[in-house]
Design a protein around this motif. Structure first.
Motif, PDB file in Angstrom:
ATOM      1  N   LEU A  45      23.722  24.499   5.042  1.00 32.87           N
ATOM      2  CA  LEU A  45      24.151  24.009   3.756  1.00 32.87           C
ATOM      3  C   LEU A  45      25.449  23.417   3.924  1.00 32.87           C
ATOM      4  CD1 LEU A  45      23.391  23.738   0.845  1.00 32.87           C
ATOM      5  CD2 LEU A  45      24.738  25.627   0.193  1.00 32.87           C
ATOM      6  N   ARG A  46      25.349  22.171   4.177  1.00 37.04           N
ATOM      7  CA  ARG A  46      26.754  21.253   4.660  1.00 37.04           C
ATOM      8  C   ARG A  46      26.141  19.738   4.401  1.00 37.04           C
ATOM      9  NH1 ARG A  46      26.950  19.472   9.911  1.00 37.04           N
ATOM     10  NH2 ARG A  46      25.499  20.609  11.076  1.00 37.04           N
ATOM     11  N   GLU A  47      26.892  18.709   4.117  1.00 39.58           N
ATOM     12  CA  GLU A  47      26.503  17.445   4.273  1.00 39.58           C
ATOM     13  C   GLU A  47      26.258  17.100   5.626  1.00 39.58           C
ATOM     14  OE1 GLU A  47      29.148  14.985   1.920  1.00 39.58           O
ATOM     15  OE2 GLU A  47      28.828  16.168   0.241  1.00 39.58           O
ATOM     16  N   THR A  71      22.331  15.464   1.878  1.00 41.29           N
ATOM     17  CA  THR A  71      23.349  14.425   1.765  1.00 41.29           C
ATOM     18  C   THR A  71      24.403  14.503   0.955  1.00 41.29           C
ATOM     19  OG1 THR A  71      22.071  13.421   0.012  1.00 41.29           O
ATOM     20  CG2 THR A  71      21.385  12.866   2.347  1.00 41.29           C
ATOM     21  N   ARG A  72      24.489  15.565  -0.021  1.00 38.37           N
ATOM     22  CA  ARG A  72      25.866  15.990  -0.706  1.00 38.37           C
ATOM     23  C   ARG A  72      25.642  17.020  -1.233  1.00 38.37           C
ATOM     24  NH1 ARG A  72      26.826  13.119  -6.577  1.00 38.37           N
ATOM     25  NH2 ARG A  72      28.801  14.254  -6.994  1.00 38.37           N
ATOM     26  N   ILE A  73      26.702  18.091  -1.192  1.00 40.16           N
ATOM     27  CA  ILE A  73      26.776  19.307  -1.600  1.00 40.16           C
ATOM     28  C   ILE A  73      27.883  19.246  -2.751  1.00 40.16           C
ATOM     29  CG2 ILE A  73      27.107  21.778  -1.193  1.00 40.16           C
ATOM     30  CD1 ILE A  73      24.422  20.286   0.228  1.00 40.16           C
ATOM     31  N   GLU A  80      22.128  17.326  -3.138  1.00 32.66           N
ATOM     32  CA  GLU A  80      21.327  16.232  -2.696  1.00 32.66           C
ATOM     33  C   GLU A  80      20.906  16.238  -1.288  1.00 32.66           C
ATOM     34  OE1 GLU A  80      23.126  12.820  -3.971  1.00 32.66           O
ATOM     35  OE2 GLU A  80      23.105  13.304  -6.155  1.00 32.66           O
ATOM     36  N   TYR A  81      19.575  15.976  -1.172  1.00 33.24           N
ATOM     37  CA  TYR A  81      19.031  15.639   0.262  1.00 33.24           C
ATOM     38  C   TYR A  81      17.842  14.655   0.316  1.00 33.24           C
ATOM     39  CZ  TYR A  81      15.374  19.052  -1.549  1.00 33.24           C
ATOM     40  OH  TYR A  81      14.140  19.624  -2.236  1.00 33.24           O
TER      41      TYR A  81
END
Length: 137
Positions: A45-47, A71-73, A80-81
């Motif tokens: 769990l990281r960009e 892509t965004r956390i 977002e992924y």
């Protein structure tokens, strides 16, 4: 075209966020129906980090890897992924009276009807809510 599904989970935000991102918890809730299950899961769990969930029919007749790249956390608010096929997904977490609203918006694919996709994703989200509420009680 985008599809949105949502549910209110009757639990605290910390419990909801943890269950969404814990590979062991994912194996407990990530199925659209009782004849499917998730046999393996990993989360970075990281960009730029990756995730995977191995989803299989319990009778062994079919299985696939649901995987992608974050892509965004925004911790406790947004994930977002991109799925491996390039489609974008946004998952929002919002505290409200009575629990946490979890809303998923995803790009539809062309293979299945929009309604079938909506039903499948909603079923998994409903399974998630039941799991978290059971664990939190």
């Amino acid at each position: 075209m985008n599809i949105t599904v949502q549910t209110v989970v009757k639990a605290g935000l910390d419990d909801v966020w943890a269950a969404w991102n814990d590979p062991e918890a994912i194996k407990q809730w990530n199925a659209a129906s009782a004849d499917w299950h998730t046999t393996a899961s990993s989360v970075d769990l990281r960009e730029g980090g990756r995730f995977t969930a191995r989803m299989e029919a319990k009778d062994g007749s079919f299985g696939f890897d649901f995987e992608g790249t974050y892509t965004r956390i925004a911790p406790r608010r947004l994930i977002e992924y991109k799925i491996a096929d390039g489609r974008a997904v946004k998952v929002e977490f919002a505290e409200q009276p009575g629990g946490v609203l979890v809303r998923e918006t995803f790009e539809a694919e062309a293979q299945n009807t929009l309604e079938l996709q909506r039903q499948g994703w909603q079923s998994i989200l409903d399974s998630f809510a039941r799991h978290v509420e059971k664990e939190a009680s």
